[in-house]
Structures are given as C-alpha cells and as structure tokens.
Design a protein around this motif. Structure first.
Motif, PDB file in Angstrom:
ATOM      1  N   PRO A 161      45.803 146.360  60.178  1.00  0.00           N
ATOM      2  CA  PRO A 161      46.385 147.770  60.302  1.00  0.00           C
ATOM      3  C   PRO A 161      47.260 148.007  61.419  1.00  0.00           C
ATOM      4  O   PRO A 161      46.781 147.461  62.365  1.00  0.00           O
ATOM      5  CB  PRO A 161      45.148 148.472  60.143  1.00  0.00           C
ATOM      6  N   ILE A 162      48.120 148.712  61.427  1.00  0.00           N
ATOM      7  CA  ILE A 162      48.874 148.975  62.765  1.00  0.00           C
ATOM      8  C   ILE A 162      49.342 150.457  62.695  1.00  0.00           C
ATOM      9  O   ILE A 162      49.551 151.327  61.536  1.00  0.00           O
ATOM     10  CB  ILE A 162      50.302 148.092  62.929  1.00  0.00           C
ATOM     11  N   THR A 163      49.406 151.141  63.890  1.00  0.00           N
ATOM     12  CA  THR A 163      49.726 152.667  63.862  1.00  0.00           C
ATOM     13  C   THR A 163      51.302 152.556  64.311  1.00  0.00           C
ATOM     14  O   THR A 163      52.078 151.771  64.720  1.00  0.00           O
ATOM     15  CB  THR A 163      49.153 153.508  64.801  1.00  0.00           C
ATOM     16  N   ALA A 164      51.900 153.935  64.098  1.00  0.00           N
ATOM     17  CA  ALA A 164      53.150 153.990  64.405  1.00  0.00           C
ATOM     18  C   ALA A 164      53.468 153.683  66.151  1.00  0.00           C
ATOM     19  O   ALA A 164      54.447 153.516  66.627  1.00  0.00           O
ATOM     20  CB  ALA A 164      53.852 155.284  63.905  1.00  0.00           C
ATOM     21  N   ASN A 165      52.327 154.290  66.689  1.00  0.00           N
ATOM     22  CA  ASN A 165      52.368 154.122  67.947  1.00  0.00           C
ATOM     23  C   ASN A 165      52.759 152.711  68.556  1.00  0.00           C
ATOM     24  O   ASN A 165      53.256 152.306  69.617  1.00  0.00           O
ATOM     25  CB  ASN A 165      51.005 154.559  68.632  1.00  0.00           C
ATOM     26  N   GLU A 166      51.789 151.735  67.851  1.00  0.00           N
ATOM     27  CA  GLU A 166      51.840 150.377  68.275  1.00  0.00           C
ATOM     28  C   GLU A 166      53.047 149.691  68.012  1.00  0.00           C
ATOM     29  O   GLU A 166      53.705 149.088  68.874  1.00  0.00           O
ATOM     30  CB  GLU A 166      50.817 149.573  67.543  1.00  0.00           C
TER      31      GLU A 166
ATOM     32  N   CYS B 189      49.328 153.506  53.570  1.00  0.00           N
ATOM     33  CA  CYS B 189      49.073 154.214  54.654  1.00  0.00           C
ATOM     34  C   CYS B 189      47.335 154.212  54.318  1.00  0.00           C
ATOM     35  O   CYS B 189      46.848 154.585  53.295  1.00  0.00           O
ATOM     36  CB  CYS B 189      49.541 155.639  54.688  1.00  0.00           C
ATOM     37  N   ILE B 190      46.620 153.912  55.558  1.00  0.00           N
ATOM     38  CA  ILE B 190      45.155 153.821  55.396  1.00  0.00           C
ATOM     39  C   ILE B 190      44.375 154.668  56.323  1.00  0.00           C
ATOM     40  O   ILE B 190      45.230 155.043  57.268  1.00  0.00           O
ATOM     41  CB  ILE B 190      44.622 152.438  55.351  1.00  0.00           C
TER      42      ILE B 190
ATOM     43  N   GLY C  72      43.187 156.629  59.357  1.00  0.00           N
ATOM     44  CA  GLY C  72      43.467 156.573  60.787  1.00  0.00           C
ATOM     45  C   GLY C  72      45.285 156.516  60.952  1.00  0.00           C
ATOM     46  O   GLY C  72      45.577 156.161  62.055  1.00  0.00           O
ATOM     47  N   ASN C  73      45.827 157.158  59.786  1.00  0.00           N
ATOM     48  CA  ASN C  73      47.186 156.940  59.708  1.00  0.00           C
ATOM     49  C   ASN C  73      47.681 155.410  60.394  1.00  0.00           C
ATOM     50  O   ASN C  73      48.660 155.230  60.919  1.00  0.00           O
ATOM     51  CB  ASN C  73      47.884 158.009  60.667  1.00  0.00           C
ATOM     52  N   LYS C  74      46.851 154.474  59.636  1.00  0.00           N
ATOM     53  CA  LYS C  74      47.586 153.150  59.802  1.00  0.00           C
ATOM     54  C   LYS C  74      48.226 152.459  58.735  1.00  0.00           C
ATOM     55  O   LYS C  74      48.054 152.850  57.449  1.00  0.00           O
ATOM     56  CB  LYS C  74      46.156 152.256  60.585  1.00  0.00           C
ATOM     57  N   TYR C  75      49.075 151.476  59.034  1.00  0.00           N
ATOM     58  CA  TYR C  75      49.749 150.897  57.932  1.00  0.00           C
ATOM     59  C   TYR C  75      49.350 149.486  57.517  1.00  0.00           C
ATOM     60  O   TYR C  75      49.259 148.728  58.526  1.00  0.00           O
ATOM     61  CB  TYR C  75      51.404 151.278  58.159  1.00  0.00           C
TER      62      TYR C  75
ATOM     63  N   GLY D  10      51.097 155.906  75.785  1.00  0.00           N
ATOM     64  CA  GLY D  10      50.923 155.343  74.521  1.00  0.00           C
ATOM     65  C   GLY D  10      50.826 156.119  73.447  1.00  0.00           C
ATOM     66  O   GLY D  10      50.937 155.767  72.244  1.00  0.00           O
TER      67      GLY D  10
ATOM     68  N   GLU E 140      53.407 158.956  68.950  1.00  0.00           N
ATOM     69  CA  GLU E 140      53.463 159.816  67.792  1.00  0.00           C
ATOM     70  C   GLU E 140      52.988 161.214  67.940  1.00  0.00           C
ATOM     71  O   GLU E 140      53.662 162.069  67.577  1.00  0.00           O
ATOM     72  CB  GLU E 140      52.901 159.025  66.683  1.00  0.00           C
TER      73      GLU E 140
ATOM     74  N   GLY F  48      38.442 155.734  59.948  1.00  0.00           N
ATOM     75  CA  GLY F  48      39.939 155.273  60.395  1.00  0.00           C
ATOM     76  C   GLY F  48      40.037 154.694  61.843  1.00  0.00           C
ATOM     77  O   GLY F  48      41.060 154.267  62.104  1.00  0.00           O
TER      78      GLY F  48
ATOM     79  N   GLU G 172      47.267 162.487  62.855  1.00  0.00           N
ATOM     80  CA  GLU G 172      46.148 161.607  63.498  1.00  0.00           C
ATOM     81  C   GLU G 172      46.285 161.057  64.651  1.00  0.00           C
ATOM     82  O   GLU G 172      47.477 160.537  64.854  1.00  0.00           O
ATOM     83  CB  GLU G 172      45.480 160.756  62.258  1.00  0.00           C
TER      84      GLU G 172
ATOM     85  N   TYR H 247      44.093 159.439  51.004  1.00  0.00           N
ATOM     86  CA  TYR H 247      42.599 158.842  51.476  1.00  0.00           C
ATOM     87  C   TYR H 247      41.635 160.182  51.755  1.00  0.00           C
ATOM     88  O   TYR H 247      40.717 159.818  51.808  1.00  0.00           O
ATOM     89  CB  TYR H 247      42.783 157.962  52.539  1.00  0.00           C
TER      90      TYR H 247
END
Lengths: 260, 511
Positions: A218-223, A250-251, A253-256, B199, B202, B358, B391, B508
């Motif tokens: 999983p990766i976030t938009a931020n990363e 999308c899972i 925690g808003n991760k992809y 960081g 978003e 999450g 989030e 979810y």
C-alpha cells in the motif's frame, strides 16, 4: 474424422486468434454459472477469444460474458446457420455477429436440427482452441466428449475443482485425476501459454508514471508525491482515473494497491 | 437639582442610548435607582458614594434619585458607575454643565475613584458615531479599542477626579487616535506557518481547496498523524480580513470580553477550538444574560472541533442551523438577539474506536461492526454540510528528514486570495461570496459540465458507489479546484480530483 468443409459467418480472422474453449453442462449449477462467467470475463480482458457451442447453460454464459467485456467470441454450432438450436439463443447468435464475433458450422446452412448430430461439433470446438476449460460435466455429458477430443488433439485441458459430492463435478474431477491441469483463476491458464504479460491492461500514457509506483504494498498519495516530486493535484487525478479503470484499488487509510 | 447624563448599553451586537437622570434634593437622606436596574447597577450606589468621597468631593446627606431611561428595558452591567457619579457631581454643581453636550460617559468605578475597564466598547463606539455623538469619555484601558472608529473624540480617563478636571477645563486630555493602516502594518505575525507541516502534501492541498472555496472540512486520521497541527494552521492561509470584517469580528469579541489587551482591533482571523465537553449553549451562545457562543467568536474565522465524535450528540446537532444560515438567533426571556456566525467548520476524528483503522504499522483491533457503529455517530445532516473529507496518514520520521518544497502560508494564501476574487466577481449578483454557498439551483447555473466530465462522474457513481448527496458537494469542490487553476470551465481532471476528497464515500467505510 476432420470436417470436409467449414462454414464461417462473421469475423473469420478470429479463427487464427488465441482462443480458449469453455464448455460445461447445459443444465448447470450456480457454481458453474459463477465460474464460467468469471473465467470468460478474465480471459477476455486479457485479449483471449472465447469459444463455445451456443448451447444453453455454460455455453450461453461464456458467450455473454465475453461480449460483456467487449471480448471476442466464436460459437461452433451443430446445425445449419438457418436453423439455430436452441430457438432462444437466436438473439445471442445475432448479437455475436453484431459484435464482431464469428459463427462456425460444418453443416450446410439449410441443415435441419438433428440432436444426435450436435455432439459432432465438439471436436471442432476443441480443435479451434489452444486449450479447453471444463467447467462442469455429469457422468455422461457431452462436455466430457469435448475434453476427450482435447486430449486426443494434444490440446491443454483445464478443469476447475468441484466438491466430490456434486454430480456436476464428476467430469472435471475425473480429468484432474487423469492429469488435467487444475485451475482456480484465469491467470493459471494464461501462464500455461505464457500469454500473461505484465501491464497487459492499457494505461493512459499520462498516468503511467504514477502507475509505476503502485504495487501490492500500500502507498499513499503523499508518498507518491514525495517520490515523484509531482503536484498532489495531478497525482490525485491520476489515482482516481486508474481506480475508475479498475487497475488500482483504494484500501483503508486512503492507500492504493494494484487490484488483482 | 436635576442633571441628565448620556450613556450607552448593549443589546446583542448593538449599542443603544440611555439617559441617566439624577435628581439631588433636600429631604430625608435616601438613595434610589429606578429604571429596571440589575444587581450590579444597584450596587453602584456604594461604589459611587465611596469613589466620590475618595476623589475629594463632599457628598452631604441629600435625597438622591437616579432614573435610567428608557425605564421599560432591563439594564445590566457596571458601566453606569461613571455617568451616575458625573450626574451627582453635576447636580451638586461641582461640574460645569456646558461641557456635557453631546458627550457619552462609560466606565466602572472602584472605591478609590479609579476607572476600570468595561466590555463591549467597540459596538458602543460605532453606535455613538451613528447617532452623532461628539465625544466619548471612557476608561483609558479601553481607549485603544475605541480609537479605531474615526470621526469621534475618544477621551481615555483614569480617575474620576481627572474627568471632573477635564470637564471643568482644568486639565487637557488628548483624544486617542489609531490609524487602521498602521495597525495592519504592525500586525504581530502569527507564529504558525504551513511550512512547519512536512510531508502531508495531500492534506495541505485539501485544506487549500477548502480555504479557497470556503468549504467545511473533516480530517480523519490515526492518533499522531498531524490532524490538529494542520487544523491550527488553516487560519494562516485564509484571506486577510477587510476593515469592515475586522470591525465586525472585534465587536463580537469586545462584547464577549475576549479582546487582546494590546490590540485595538482583531486583524487575524479567529481560530476557536472548544473542548469536547462544551455545552450546546456555550457553543451557539445564550445564557440568562445572552452572550455570543463559540460559533460567533469564530465569525469570519475557523471553528475547529477536535475529536468530533467525542462531542455530545446534542451539542453537534445545534451546529446545523448556524452552519447553514451563518447567523444564530438566541431567544431568552430578556431579549431576542441575533449574532453572526459565518465560519469555516473544521473537524477531526479517528477512523475507528481504536484509532488505527488503515494505519501503516499498527493493527486495528476493531470489528467491522464497531467501525460502522463508530462512523454512524456523525449524523447525516451534519455530514451533509461538510464538503471535503480526507484521510491523513502518519508520515515516517526518515521521510520528514529530506523533504522537498515546503510552501509557506504566504504563498498558499496568495493562491487562495486569487481564487476568492474570481468567486466574488462571478457571484456579484447572487448575494453569495464563495462556492460553498452555492444552492442546487446555482450549482446548475455555475457548475456546467462537458460530456467527458459528465461521463466520468456517472462512472464514478456506479463504480465507487457514491451517495447521491455527494453529487452537489463534488461539483462545488470541483468548481473551487477549477478556480484555483483559473479555469473557466470545470474539466474532467477537476472532477477527478474533487472525488478524491470524498473519503467517507469510499467503499471500505460501508462494511
């Protein structure tokens, strides 16, 4: 026993495409419907042509599912073009032709429906395909014949596993015992022919750079933003479009992650 | 002998003129105050008597009658001390009458004759100017606050003796003056800045959009992910207050007595973060003697509710009206008052009861039912008023270390200002100022979509299972994103980004 001649209606080029035959009972179970649909759709997504026999049950489901994914499908029929059997599949027959599919028959167009001759088409079904997927077959089912033809013709035979107590599972379970390949997902079939290519799915070139960063982890938009040094608004746009295309998921925690 | 002194009191946000009529005659020594005074005014007797005596004047045993006109409205507060004292001194001819013309007195006395500060000077001052008062004599502590109003002579005084001397032309006091432009120049800069947050690109972007369109925003994240840190910095990117806005904000804070001592006027947008044990009344305002609540104190600023779900449900529900209308009507036995409360609503909450649904390195221990129940605590109507939900996930330390671009609040603010200007220009005939205020009818008028955008929105609704109430919100946010990029039309990419800020609509959450 090869056919003397073949009548083809529709897109004749399909005959030279990589095709998988999906066969099974006319009188199928919910289990059969579910997996015939899943395999037909997933194979179609991977640019595989689906062959079946335009009969009721598994055949119909396979054709419809292929069309639903805008895939190609070939129906090999055991009657003449002008006497489609069964009657209620006439609409499906038209729909296959409308959607750039193709219909194959070894009989004269005016040949009448003769139920005893229909199983003869099975050898053509297995013959046109590079592999045959057996969904369901009772003890004395026509689908078993197709499977046997496949073995004779040196084609790959794939079976989905069944509960030992179901009657419709007799055929697949029997062939698995004899050495057919047990498959649980379309990927298993594709791997056999090395047809599985990464990134098979068409990705819009402008989103490709962002897609590269998404994996099973999983990766976030931020990363992604930190890694690519790109604007968050562009990333969010790309993530959304990729998610809409079903390529990523999308899972919490808003991760992809990559969707399966 | 009779003397009439003018003073002023407050009703809601506005001042109103009161005549203090003092009659000192011979007869049985007695002192009475009439005209519906409250306890604090009745007690003025003792303060005034002692203050006059301790300022060196002799108050012989006389019959004193004080009337506060209009006699039918209830009056309260200690600001009548000074006018009563002046009235008495005038009646016993210690002060020359000619200097009382068009002058208003306000102030509380202490026993030694000093004049203490009072609340609500600014609204009084504004009202005085409106009705043509020439001179205002007030406690010197309050003179800075009052001096922001031009065209009226503000005399700040320290003692009763000084007032008497001034009125008898024995002492000169210079009127206080403050120049608005000077104040603006010397604003003490906020110590918070968005460049402190690293960081969270978003979240920053979402907040920028929220600020640009005046949208309410909900931040969802695990403990320690930086929700509060982000929220505290929101007011630093909101556009600067205009003079009129600043005056209005200061008025409210003047009445509530929350004005800083060293500033005549509030120049920064307020940031209010009440604790979650707050009662509904303190949130919207009210009480026996009505006072503005937190929503009004956050007028033109930010109301931040940290840990939204810890708030009492009743408390949250009272927010619905103020969020919609931008005003609060408080009706009490004494009076019915209207306070403005046009604020940006910012809330934060955890994603689940344990807080780690999450999260990256901690396992969530909640059952799906528990999470559904937890999310169900926010009522639909309240959620309906929040356009943006995002989030926030924790950023690792090593990532914080080598971070790229860090925009300061100033840079973000410039973009926000630009987008706001576009909106004000677009809505000049609609009586609204920002995209967040668009009604369904106006959405249809100003948020037109081309076919590609329509298609993408339709697909999104089908595939992501968005709720119908999300539709208008997405369009409003997309409109703001387009404004930030200075685009006339809403394009596909704007819609795509806007949908990303509807976190609670993600599948979810719907276990």
């Amino acid at each position: 026993m090869s056919p003397e001649k073949l009548y083809v209606q529709g897109n004749i080029h399909l005959l030279s495409k990589n095709s998988i035959a999906i066969v099974g009972s006319r009188n199928c179970t919910q289990y059969g419907i579910k997996y015939a649909e899943k395999f037909a759709k997933d194979l179609s997504k991977n640019n595989i042509c689906i062959i079946s026999g335009l009969a009721k049950g598994v055949d119909t489901i396979s054709h419809i599912s292929a069309l639903a994914e805008r895939g190609k499908t070939i129906a090999v029929i055991g009657t003449g073009f002008n006497n489609i059997y069964p009657e209620e599949n006439k609409d499906l027959y038209k729909k296959i032709l409308e959607n750039d599919g193709c219909i194959v028959s070894e009989f004269e167009p005016e040949e009448k429906v003769d139920i005893s001759k229909i199983p003869r088409r099975n050898r053509i079904i297995s013959g046109l395909a590079i592999g045959v997927l057996l969904i369901e077959a009772r003890y004395r089912s026509g689908s078993n014949i197709t499977a046997r033809f496949a073995i004779e013709q040196n084609k790959e035979l794939f079976c989905i596993p069944h509960n030992l107590e179901t009657k419709t599972g007799y055929g697949p379970n029997y062939f698995i015992k004899m050495g057919a390949k047990l498959v649980t997902q379309a990927k298993d079939i594709l791997q056999e022919f090395e047809l599985l290519e990464e990134n098979k799915i068409a990705i819009d070139s402008q989103y490709e750079e962002i897609y590269k960063y998404i994996s099973a982890v999983p990766i976030t938009a931020n990363e992604i933003s930190i890694k690519t040094n790109k604007n968050i608004s562009d990333i969010n746009e790309a993530l959304f479009m990729l998610e809409m295309d079903g390529i990523i998921k999308c899972i919490p925690g808003n991760k992809y992650i990559i969707s399966e | 002998m009779l003397s009439i002194i003018k003073t002023m009191s407050l009703q809601g946000l506005d001042g109103y003129l009161i005549d203090v009529q003092v009659d000192v005659t011979g007869g049985i020594p007695n002192w009475d105050i009439v005209g519906l005074p409250d306890t604090s005014i009745r007690e003025a007797k003792e303060r005034v008597r002692a203050a006059i005596k301790n300022s060196g004047f002799e108050l012989q045993s006389r019959k004193i009658l004080v009337n506060l006109a209009p006699a039918s409205t209830k009056k309260e507060g200690s600001l009548f001390d000074l006018p009563i004292a002046i009235g008495i001194l005038c009646s016993i001819e210690k002060i020359k009458k000619e200097n009382l013309e068009k002058t208003v007195f306000i102030g509380e006395l202490s026993l030694d004759g000093r004049i203490n500060s009072v609340r609500g000077i600014l609204p009084i001052c504004i009202e005085c100017k409106k009705i043509g008062v020439k001179r205002l004599i007030i406690p010197s502590v309050n003179s800075l606050e009052a001096s922001i109003v031009n065209g009226i002579e503000i005399i700040g005084v320290n003692t009763l003796k000084q007032v008497v001397n001034f009125l008898n032309n024995e002492e000169k006091i210079l009127p206080s003056k403050t120049d608005w432009t000077d104040v603006i120049k010397n604003i003490n800069k906020l110590s918070l800045d968005f460049s402190d947050v690293r960081g969270q690109e978003e979240a920053k972007r979402a907040i920028e959009i929220a600020a640009a369109g005046g949208h309410n925003i909900l931040l969802i994240g695990s403990p320690g992910s930086g929700k509060t840190m982000l929220a505290k910095r929101i007011s630093t990117i909101l556009p600067d207050l205009s003079f009129e806005e600043a005056l209005e904000v200061t008025k409210i804070h003047s009445i509530a007595g929350t004005l800083p001592k060293n500033l005549p006027i509030i120049t920064n947008r307020p940031f209010r973060a009440p604790h979650h044990t707050i009662s509904p009344i303190s949130l919207v305002g009210g009480g026996r003697i009505p006072k503005p609540g937190e929503v009004s104190l956050a007028h033109y600023g930010v109301l931040f509710l940290d840990e939204l779900l810890e708030f009492n449900r009743n408390t949250l529900e009272v927010l619905r009206g103020p969020l919609e209308d931008g005003i609060v009507n408080v009706s009490r036995a004494n009076a019915s008052l209207t306070y403005p409360c046009n604020f940006m609503f910012v809330a934060s909450m955890n994603p689940c009861p344990c807080g780690y649904y999450g999260a990256k390195d901690k396992e969530c221990t909640c059952t799906p039912q528990a999470i559904t129940k937890y999310m169900g605590k926010i009522s639909g109507p309240l959620l309906d008023r929040i356009d943006i939900q995002i989030e926030i996930s924790q950023v690792k330390y090593e990532k914080l270390d080598n971070m790229q671009k860090n925009e300061t609040s100033q840079i973000i603010k410039e973009r926000v200002n630009k987008a706001r200007k576009i909106q004000i220009k677009r809505y000049k005939n609609e009586k609204i100022y920002s995209n967040s205020e668009l009604t369904p009818k106006l959405i249809e008028k100003y948020c037109k979509l081309n076919n590609a955008s329509k298609e993408i929105l339709k697909n999104a609704f089908e595939r992501l299972g968005l709720s119908a109430r999300a539709y208008g919100r997405i369009l409003k946010v997309a409109r703001t994103i387009a404004d930030l990029q200075d685009c006339i039309n809403i394009e596909k990419r704007h819609i795509a980004e806007a949908i990303q800020y509807r976190s609670l609509d993600k599948k979810y959450w719907k276990n």
